[in-house]
Design a protein around this motif. Structure first.
Motif, PDB file in Angstrom:
ATOM      1  N   ASP A   1     -12.477   2.523   7.923  1.00  0.00           N
ATOM      2  CA  ASP A   1     -11.071   2.775   7.624  1.00  0.00           C
ATOM      3  C   ASP A   1     -10.686   2.260   6.236  1.00  0.00           C
TER       4      ASP A   1
ATOM      5  N   ASP B   1       3.252  -8.212   4.071  1.00  0.00           N
ATOM      6  CA  ASP B   1       3.655  -7.143   3.167  1.00  0.00           C
ATOM      7  C   ASP B   1       2.798  -7.234   1.916  1.00  0.00           C
TER       8      ASP B   1
ATOM      9  N   PRO C   1       1.113  -2.442  -3.111  1.00  0.00           N
ATOM     10  CA  PRO C   1       0.148  -1.338  -3.113  1.00  0.00           C
ATOM     11  C   PRO C   1      -0.597  -1.160  -4.431  1.00  0.00           C
TER      12      PRO C   1
ATOM     13  N   GLU D   1      -5.559  -4.548  -5.203  1.00  0.00           N
ATOM     14  CA  GLU D   1      -6.673  -4.504  -4.278  1.00  0.00           C
ATOM     15  C   GLU D   1      -6.841  -5.917  -3.731  1.00  0.00           C
TER      16      GLU D   1
ATOM     17  N   ASP E   1      -6.114  -5.095  11.056  1.00  0.00           N
ATOM     18  CA  ASP E   1      -5.651  -3.814  11.612  1.00  0.00           C
ATOM     19  C   ASP E   1      -6.638  -3.305  12.667  1.00  0.00           C
TER      20      ASP E   1
ATOM     21  N   LEU F   1     -10.316  -4.432   0.404  1.00  0.00           N
ATOM     22  CA  LEU F   1      -9.293  -3.438   0.711  1.00  0.00           C
ATOM     23  C   LEU F   1      -8.842  -2.801  -0.605  1.00  0.00           C
TER      24      LEU F   1
ATOM     25  N   THR G   1      -6.680  -0.377  -3.381  1.00  0.00           N
ATOM     26  CA  THR G   1      -5.246  -0.237  -3.659  1.00  0.00           C
ATOM     27  C   THR G   1      -4.631   0.807  -2.723  1.00  0.00           C
TER      28      THR G   1
ATOM     29  N   ARG H   1      -2.366   0.014  -0.116  1.00  0.00           N
ATOM     30  CA  ARG H   1      -1.833  -0.551   1.123  1.00  0.00           C
ATOM     31  C   ARG H   1      -0.521  -1.282   0.852  1.00  0.00           C
ATOM     32  N   ASP H   2       0.444  -1.087   1.746  1.00  0.00           N
ATOM     33  CA  ASP H   2       1.688  -1.842   1.624  1.00  0.00           C
ATOM     34  C   ASP H   2       1.864  -2.865   2.738  1.00  0.00           C
TER      35      ASP H   2
ATOM     36  N   LEU I   1      -0.489  -5.243   6.124  1.00  0.00           N
ATOM     37  CA  LEU I   1      -1.729  -5.600   6.810  1.00  0.00           C
ATOM     38  C   LEU I   1      -1.394  -6.521   7.969  1.00  0.00           C
TER      39      LEU I   1
END
Length: 337
Positions: free
Chosen positions: A20, A203, A206, A209, A222, A234, A236, A238-239, A241
């Motif tokens: 993912d 939070d 985004p 990384e 997650d 992870l 870039t 993502r807003d 986790l």
């Protein structure tokens, strides 16, 4: 901390599995020192993941009984073009550097040393330390800052607590907490504790990384389980986790930053931009500690303006400085994302 490998590699290794969008970076064991040494677990750099933001090096060690491993025993050694970050879980380490700073790093406190154009320092476990456990990380300095004067900062972050969670932000900002420690590229560094069966919702920016290092416990990102001692990468975008603890309480480090777009060459304890530049750093260090003969630069400074000696001086009576390893028989290659 010094990279004490006798033949440090300037080329990157394979990363681990992906799930993912999360890439698991497997640690490799690296011994620090001689027959009675302390092992560290190195997760950065790897062949196809050299950096996370500006983070370019991560050693994770312990818990080690100092009586058996010898603890941290790293005599004076050089750095250029980077910042070193020390974060402990247990034990204490005494830091001395050629810019005149001396400090003891303890659990919950961060030591950040900015090498800039050149510095040397030593790190030793304190005599009172029975068990040593923590992490040593490096940040690559961007071109605009890498020739700055060397300096040092120490900071003890206030914990941010929630239901069964505790978070300490030692660099950057997260969960409403901001560190005053100076970095030169958008950066995050934090420790997170989660009690068994609890979770924390973060939070995220985004544009960053991120990397999650699991030190202890059962951790899911997650709903994806992270193996112990591994570093999860992870990308870039993502807003948010969710970090969840299973049957065992969790301790983890979170690092991150905007992608570092500059190419760097990292060999031994030096970060530069060109092969010839790193070769010159090594030659300067070897000459300054008397390991290899070389004349002092004309006019009392090096070609890039750094004063002679580039790596400063130490008080008399300190252990002998570490000589640099032998250079590889190949041109040093740059590291990218």
């Amino acid at each position: 901390m010094s990279d004490l490998q006798t033949a440090p590699d300037a080329v990157m290794c394979e990363a681990g599995d992906s799930c993912d969008g999360v890439i698991f970076l497997e640690p490799r064991e690296v011994p620090l020192g001689g027959p009675r040494h302390m092992n560290v677990r190195r997760t950065l750099p790897q062949r196809n993941r050299s950096l996370i933001g500006a983070w370019c090096f991560l050693d994770h060690y312990g818990p080690d009984r100092v009586s058996a491993s010898g603890g941290m025993n790293v005599p004076r050694h050089p750095h250029t073009g980077l910042q070193t970050v020390s974060w402990l879980f247990t034990g204490a380490i005494e830091h001395k550097d050629s810019a005149g700073y001396q400090a003891v790093v303890k659990p919950g406190e961060v030591n950040l040393m900015t090498a800039g154009r050149g510095i040397s320092h030593s790190e030793f476990s304190t005599p009172e330390t029975d068990t040593l456990h923590g992490a040593q990380l490096w940040l690559a300095l961007p071109d605009a800052a890498r020739q700055m004067e060397p300096t040092f900062e120490h900071y003890e972050p206030e914990p941010v607590t929630g239901e069964g969670t505790e978070l300490r932000v030692f660099l950057g900002s997260l969960a409403g907490s901001t560190s005053p420690v100076t970095t030169h590229h958008p950066t995050l560094g934090a420790e997170i504790l989660i009690e068994a069966g609890q979770e924390i919702v973060l939070d995220l920016d985004p544009s960053f990384e991120y990397g999650i290092l699991l030190d202890a416990g059962d951790l899911s990102l997650d709903d994806t389980e992270l193996p112990k001692d591994h570093l999860a990468y992870l990308p870039t975008g993502r807003d948010g986790l969710v970090l969840s603890a299973g049957a065992e309480s969790v301790r983890a480090l979170v690092i991150g930053g905007t992608p570092f777009e500059e190419k760097i060459i990292m060999w031994w304890n030096f970060v530069g931009r060109e092969h010839e530049e790193v070769i010159a750093y090594r030659a300067a260090w070897q000459a300054e500690i008397g390991a290899e003969p070389a004349p002092a630069p004309a006019g009392g400074s090096y070609d890039d303006g750094a004063p002679y000696p580039r790596f400063g001086t130490f008080p008399e009576g300190e252990p002998d400085a570490l000589p640099a390893p032998v250079l590889p028989n190949a041109r040093l290659r740059s590291r990218e994302q």
